[in-house]
Design a protein around this motif. Structure first.
Motif, short mmCIF file in Angstrom:
data_model
loop_
_atom_site.label_atom_id
_atom_site.label_comp_id
_atom_site.label_asym_id
_atom_site.label_seq_id
_atom_site.Cartn_x
_atom_site.Cartn_y
_atom_site.Cartn_z
N UNK A 189 -22.80 27.48 11.41
CA UNK A 189 -21.74 27.08 11.51
C UNK A 189 -22.37 26.38 10.02
N UNK A 190 -23.16 26.04 9.20
CA UNK A 190 -23.89 25.68 8.37
C UNK A 190 -23.34 27.28 7.13
N UNK A 191 -23.38 28.05 7.54
CA UNK A 191 -23.30 29.29 6.62
C UNK A 191 -22.54 29.39 6.63
N UNK A 192 -21.14 29.34 7.64
CA UNK A 192 -19.75 29.61 7.34
C UNK A 192 -19.74 28.48 6.32
N UNK A 205 -32.26 22.35 -6.58
CA UNK A 205 -30.39 22.69 -6.64
C UNK A 205 -29.83 23.64 -6.40
N UNK A 206 -31.17 24.46 -5.66
CA UNK A 206 -30.20 25.68 -5.47
C UNK A 206 -29.93 26.46 -3.80
N UNK A 207 -29.30 25.66 -3.17
CA UNK A 207 -28.97 25.91 -1.36
C UNK A 207 -29.14 28.09 -1.50
N UNK A 208 -30.71 28.00 -0.03
CA UNK A 208 -30.81 28.46 0.14
C UNK A 208 -30.27 29.52 0.99
N UNK A 209 -29.05 28.56 1.24
CA UNK A 209 -28.17 29.71 1.82
C UNK A 209 -27.03 30.59 1.32
N UNK A 210 -26.52 29.49 0.06
CA UNK A 210 -25.54 30.12 -0.54
C UNK A 210 -26.80 31.77 -0.99
N UNK A 211 -28.09 31.72 -2.01
CA UNK A 211 -28.50 32.16 -2.83
C UNK A 211 -29.12 33.47 -2.03
N UNK A 212 -29.60 33.42 -0.56
CA UNK A 212 -30.45 34.28 0.14
C UNK A 212 -30.03 34.48 1.17
#
Length: 263
Positions: free
Chosen positions: A21-24, A133-140
């Motif tokens: 859900x967080x990834x979505x 401040x670099x979200x891991x979900x977005x970056x990786x």
């Protein structure tokens, strides 16, 4: 080896759904704000294509021969060799190609993803990204999931073509099946929707395998041994989810578009 407590398993399944859900939400935010990590995604596509293409080809060639031999033997026994092209086509397109791709993306690509993210996690690199401040979900995570979906769909098309070609050559040259009969029955029974469903299957399988690999990598604990355990767990869980999804999609497709008998 002792089995994990039931409460721990239930908790981990709940955490996995929460991760999904967080990834979505992260995907929607990244698209809306125009900050999707495209460069990372392209790099991951190149990497996944490099590690999965050749093994897929090497698996599909003998698999196609085995399917052709088994189908040819069975159709010869019941006097239906004219329909061998239809059976081979439906088996390769509907089941073999997306499952071979899923096994490659989960076993080869997924284990590499999990090991990479697990190593970053135990070195606390992911914590450092969050602090900056670099979200891991977005970056990786999102670039790896997108790369897995795109590469698996392309791989599925390649494996379908290879499997059908190998089966065609084997049956025509080795079992005396007429080339026109093989191609005619295959095109009569295999429709465009079968190819589309095969691509949808491969995309869903890649989504599940890459999501589980990223989740296990980011939750790895206990140093290098913990990363190794996370990789093993990710591969097993991904295979389990893939087979469940395969049954679900197959049943849903049969309900929506029942076989028409080649009409």
């Amino acid at each position: 080896m002792t089995a994990p407590p039931r409460g721990r398993t239930v908790t981990e399944v709940g955490v996995l759904f929460g991760f999904g859900a967080d990834a979505v939400v992260a995907a929607w935010r990244a698209v809306r704000l125009g900050r999707f990590a495209w460069r990372e995604a392209v790099g991951q596509m190149w990497f996944l294509a490099g590690v999965t293409a050749l093994p897929s080809v090497l698996v599909m060639i003998p698999f196609g021969v085995a399917v052709a031999a088994q189908v040819g033997s069975l159709t010869a026994q019941i006097g239906a060799q004219a329909y061998s092209g239809a059976v081979v086509g439906l088996l390769v397109v509907g089941q073999a190609a997306p499952l071979v791709c899923a096994l490659m993306i989960a076993g080869v690509g997924g284990s590499a993803m999990c090991a990479d993210l697990g190593a970053r996690t135990i070195r606390e690199e992911t914590d450092a990204l969050e602090v900056m401040g670099l979200p891991v979900l977005e970056r990786l995570v999102l670039p790896r999931v997108l790369a897995a979906v795109v590469v698996t769909m392309l791989l599925d098309a390649l494996v379908m073509a290879l499997g059908i070609t190998v089966s065609f050559v084997f049956q025509v040259s080795g079992q005396g099946v007429a080339a026109g009969s093989f191609l005619g029955t295959m095109t009569d029974f295999a429709h465009l929707s079968d190819f589309v469903v095969s691509l949808v299957k491969s995309a869903v399988f890649a989504l599940l395998a890459s999501g589980v690999a990223c989740f296990k990598g980011l939750t790895a604990k206990g140093g290098p041994a913990g990363v190794g355990n996370a990789v093993n767990e990710a591969v097993v869980l991904a295979f389990l989810l893939v087979f469940i999804a395969n049954i679900g999609i197959g049943e849903l497709y049969a309900l929506i578009a029942p076989p028409d008998g080649g009409a």
